[in-house]
Scaffold this motif. Structure first.
Motif, PDB file in Angstrom:
ATOM      1  N   ARG A  73     -69.922  -2.458 -98.623  1.00 49.05           N
ATOM      2  CA  ARG A  73     -69.432  -3.683 -99.264  1.00 49.05           C
ATOM      3  C   ARG A  73     -69.603  -4.899 -98.351  1.00 49.05           C
ATOM      4  NH1 ARG A  73     -63.426  -2.063-101.417  1.00 49.05           N
ATOM      5  NH2 ARG A  73     -64.027  -0.487-102.957  1.00 49.05           N
ATOM      6  N   THR A  74     -69.691  -4.651 -97.085  1.00 46.72           N
ATOM      7  CA  THR A  74     -69.664  -5.742 -96.121  1.00 46.72           C
ATOM      8  C   THR A  74     -71.055  -6.016 -95.570  1.00 46.72           C
ATOM      9  OG1 THR A  74     -69.426  -4.473 -94.072  1.00 46.72           O
ATOM     10  CG2 THR A  74     -67.444  -4.787 -95.409  1.00 46.72           C
ATOM     11  N   PRO A  75     -71.283  -7.224 -95.039  1.00 45.40           N
ATOM     12  CA  PRO A  75     -72.562  -7.524 -94.389  1.00 45.40           C
ATOM     13  C   PRO A  75     -72.578  -7.065 -92.933  1.00 45.40           C
ATOM     14  CG  PRO A  75     -71.201  -9.491 -94.401  1.00 45.40           C
ATOM     15  CD  PRO A  75     -70.420  -8.428 -95.136  1.00 45.40           C
ATOM     16  N   HIS A  76     -71.491  -6.450 -92.479  1.00 45.07           N
ATOM     17  CA  HIS A  76     -71.359  -6.120 -91.070  1.00 45.07           C
ATOM     18  C   HIS A  76     -72.126  -4.859 -90.701  1.00 45.07           C
ATOM     19  CE1 HIS A  76     -68.434  -9.240 -91.009  1.00 45.07           C
ATOM     20  NE2 HIS A  76     -67.519  -8.570 -91.684  1.00 45.07           N
ATOM     21  N   LEU A  86     -60.502   0.429 -90.832  1.00 42.51           N
ATOM     22  CA  LEU A  86     -61.832   0.249 -91.420  1.00 42.51           C
ATOM     23  C   LEU A  86     -61.717  -0.212 -92.869  1.00 42.51           C
ATOM     24  CD1 LEU A  86     -64.904   0.549 -91.397  1.00 42.51           C
ATOM     25  CD2 LEU A  86     -64.592   2.955 -92.013  1.00 42.51           C
ATOM     26  N   ALA A  87     -60.813   0.418 -93.625  1.00 44.73           N
ATOM     27  CA  ALA A  87     -60.645   0.068 -95.038  1.00 44.73           C
ATOM     28  C   ALA A  87     -60.226  -1.384 -95.196  1.00 44.73           C
ATOM     29  CB  ALA A  87     -59.614   0.990 -95.687  1.00 44.73           C
ATOM     30  N   ARG A  88     -59.332  -1.855 -94.330  1.00 44.81           N
ATOM     31  CA  ARG A  88     -58.888  -3.246 -94.415  1.00 44.81           C
ATOM     32  C   ARG A  88     -60.014  -4.217 -94.057  1.00 44.81           C
ATOM     33  NH1 ARG A  88     -52.827  -2.492 -91.776  1.00 44.81           N
ATOM     34  NH2 ARG A  88     -51.812  -1.796 -93.706  1.00 44.81           N
ATOM     35  N   GLN A  89     -60.841  -3.841 -93.080  1.00 40.94           N
ATOM     36  CA  GLN A  89     -61.990  -4.678 -92.732  1.00 40.94           C
ATOM     37  C   GLN A  89     -62.961  -4.789 -93.902  1.00 40.94           C
ATOM     38  OE1 GLN A  89     -62.687  -6.507 -89.994  1.00 40.94           O
ATOM     39  NE2 GLN A  89     -60.681  -5.998 -89.135  1.00 40.94           N
ATOM     40  N   CYS A  90     -62.979  -3.757 -94.740  1.00 43.70           N
ATOM     41  CA  CYS A  90     -63.912  -3.721 -95.866  1.00 43.70           C
ATOM     42  C   CYS A  90     -63.278  -4.180 -97.173  1.00 43.70           C
ATOM     43  CB  CYS A  90     -64.477  -2.309 -96.028  1.00 43.70           C
ATOM     44  SG  CYS A  90     -65.412  -1.727 -94.601  1.00 43.70           S
ATOM     45  N   VAL A 110     -66.427  -2.357 -83.347  1.00 43.48           N
ATOM     46  CA  VAL A 110     -65.654  -3.196 -82.437  1.00 43.48           C
ATOM     47  C   VAL A 110     -64.336  -3.598 -83.081  1.00 43.48           C
ATOM     48  CG1 VAL A 110     -65.587  -5.437 -81.287  1.00 43.48           C
ATOM     49  CG2 VAL A 110     -67.644  -4.049 -81.166  1.00 43.48           C
ATOM     50  N   ARG A 111     -64.372  -3.977 -84.365  1.00 42.05           N
ATOM     51  CA  ARG A 111     -63.158  -4.427 -85.050  1.00 42.05           C
ATOM     52  C   ARG A 111     -62.162  -3.292 -85.268  1.00 42.05           C
ATOM     53  NH1 ARG A 111     -65.092  -8.840 -89.619  1.00 42.05           N
ATOM     54  NH2 ARG A 111     -66.252 -10.190 -88.203  1.00 42.05           N
ATOM     55  N   VAL A 112     -62.691  -2.076 -85.451  1.00 41.53           N
ATOM     56  CA  VAL A 112     -61.815  -0.932 -85.701  1.00 41.53           C
ATOM     57  C   VAL A 112     -61.327  -0.310 -84.397  1.00 41.53           C
ATOM     58  CG1 VAL A 112     -61.748   1.387 -86.731  1.00 41.53           C
ATOM     59  CG2 VAL A 112     -62.871  -0.474 -87.950  1.00 41.53           C
ATOM     60  N   GLY A 113     -62.105  -0.498 -83.327  1.00 42.09           N
ATOM     61  CA  GLY A 113     -61.705   0.044 -82.041  1.00 42.09           C
ATOM     62  C   GLY A 113     -62.236   1.431 -81.750  1.00 42.09           C
ATOM     63  N   VAL A 114     -63.424   1.743 -82.303  1.00 43.31           N
ATOM     64  CA  VAL A 114     -64.084   3.010 -82.015  1.00 43.31           C
ATOM     65  C   VAL A 114     -65.502   2.725 -81.563  1.00 43.31           C
ATOM     66  CG1 VAL A 114     -62.700   4.285 -83.689  1.00 43.31           C
ATOM     67  CG2 VAL A 114     -64.886   3.309 -84.406  1.00 43.31           C
ATOM     68  N   SER A 115     -66.201   3.731 -81.098  1.00 41.27           N
ATOM     69  CA  SER A 115     -67.597   3.529 -80.709  1.00 41.27           C
ATOM     70  C   SER A 115     -68.478   3.474 -81.949  1.00 41.27           C
ATOM     71  CB  SER A 115     -68.064   4.669 -79.801  1.00 41.27           C
ATOM     72  OG  SER A 115     -68.167   5.881 -80.538  1.00 41.27           O
ATOM     73  N   LEU A 158     -67.224   1.874 -98.662  1.00 46.95           N
ATOM     74  CA  LEU A 158     -66.503   0.731 -98.097  1.00 46.95           C
ATOM     75  C   LEU A 158     -67.406  -0.046 -97.148  1.00 46.95           C
ATOM     76  CD1 LEU A 158     -63.022   2.314 -97.300  1.00 46.95           C
ATOM     77  CD2 LEU A 158     -63.514   0.640 -99.076  1.00 46.95           C
ATOM     78  N   LYS A 159     -68.100   0.673 -96.283  1.00 51.29           N
ATOM     79  CA  LYS A 159     -68.966   0.024 -95.297  1.00 51.29           C
ATOM     80  C   LYS A 159     -70.021  -0.839 -95.969  1.00 51.29           C
ATOM     81  CE  LYS A 159     -72.074  -0.400 -91.846  1.00 51.29           C
ATOM     82  NZ  LYS A 159     -73.229  -0.994 -92.477  1.00 51.29           N
TER      83      LYS A 159
END
Length: 351
Positions: A23-26, A61-65, A33-38, A20-21
């Motif tokens: 898939r994204t350019p992030h 995280l899954a939704r962000q991805c 930061v978007r998920v709210g963890v370190s 999943l990670k």
């Protein structure tokens, strides 16, 4: 220490998060930061060093991805197994929301709480659960005894192939849990695929099905339809491939200027599994040791069958590395390695 089954569940969950990670350019930092963890926590989750205590973290995280509902369902199953293997007692968190309302699981829980618990309901529910389990077990045994016993069972699968019996006539697919899946896994194991025979059609079984379909020259969809069933029963194909140790040795031989980094990149990408396959949201896939994408395969004039050949895959990855003598084609894994201070100090490490 974790046992082998626990390690497998945690590894499977970490692989799914990493897929999943990637898939994204992030970066890890942005997603954290978007998920709210370190950032370090997110990296531990994706590397299999830790498992989130709450599924809500995984869901965010899954939704962000961009995960779809089916992927979220499979991810939840994987998270439950991983959590239970290390002693968490995960709540069966809702993973989908019905239109215009609260999560389905929460709605059902609310209805249950609204009903009086007078003891009789609890007793009846427990009895029904046991009865269902017994009936399910009988049904599973019946499917597989079609090729082993006489009488009516043989009539269901007269040719000795349970996957063509009445119970297994439909395609076998991801998420299914029954004796039909076990039969598929047993047949795959017979090819040398190294799949666990547990009756659960999870990500690992799907990857082995797709690898088999590639080798058989079939349409690659991860679903065991009639053509795949026939090829499995034919028994002429082998999925025997290199061990992780042999893969690592060969990577070091080819990447002479950055051997350790190359091995760590390959381990991050595929756990040194030559048959490792990951799907993308656009229906393309990444293949083999260095997870070469469909688009990159076209550039390299290769095919999925080529990419599942560890020798071809390693040499193709070296061709990509040689363009700039760095690992920029694998940014996520390179970033993780550099964060840990583990890159080679030579030309291959990159800035």
């Amino acid at each position: 220490m974790r046992d082998q089954r626990a390690e497998a569940w945690i590894t499977d969950f970490a692989r799914a998060l990493r897929a999943l990670k990637e898939r994204t350019p992030h970066s890890y930092e942005t997603l954290a930061v978007r998920v709210g963890v370190s950032r370090s926590a997110l990296h531990r989750y994706c590397s299999g060093q830790a498992v989130p205590a709450e599924f809500g973290t995984v869901q965010l995280l899954a939704r962000q991805c961009g995960a779809d509902r089916g992927e979220l369902t499979e991810l939840h199953r994987s998270w439950v197994l991983a959590s239970e293997s290390i002693g968490h007692v995960p709540a069966r968190a809702p993973i989908a929301e019905p239109e215009g309302g609260a999560p389905a699981a929460a709605t059902c829980a609310g209805r249950e709480r609204a009903q009086p618990d007078d003891g009789r309901r609890s007793h009846r529910g427990a009895w029904l659960t046991v009865a269902a389990a017994v009936l399910g077990a009988v049904a599973l045994v019946t499917v597989l005894t079609g090729k082993r016993t006489g009488g009516e069972e043989v009539a269901v699968a007269a040719d000795g192939r349970p996957l063509f019996s009445g119970e297994c006539r439909e395609p076998v697919h991801t998420g299914q849990q029954d004796a039909c899946v076990r039969e598929v896994q047993e047949l795959l194991a017979g090819t040398g695929a190294g799949v666990e025979v547990d009756g659960i059609f999870g990500l690992e079984t799907r990857r082995r099905v797709e690898a088999f379909q590639v080798r058989a020259g079939l349409s690659v969809d991860g679903i065991v339809g009639d053509a795949t069933k026939r090829a499995l029963y034919d028994g002429s194909l082998s999925l025997t491939t290199w061990t992780p140790e042999r893969v690592a040795d060969r990577v070091r031989e080819v990447f002479t200027q950055a051997p350790d980094t190359a091995v760590r990149i390959a381990r991050c990408q595929s756990f040194l599994d030559p048959l490792y396959i990951l799907p993308n949201t656009d229906a393309t896939r990444n293949w083999g040791v260095f997870q070469i994408s469909d688009a990159r395969l076209r550039d390299l004039r290769g095919s999925p069958a080529d990419a599942l050949d560890p020798e071809w895959n390693i040499r193709a990855a070296h061709r990509l590395w040689s363009q700039n003598k760095d690992f920029h084609h694998w940014p996520a894994c390179l970033a993780a390695i550099e964060d840990e201070g583990g890159a080679d100090g030579g030309e291959g490490s990159g800035p």
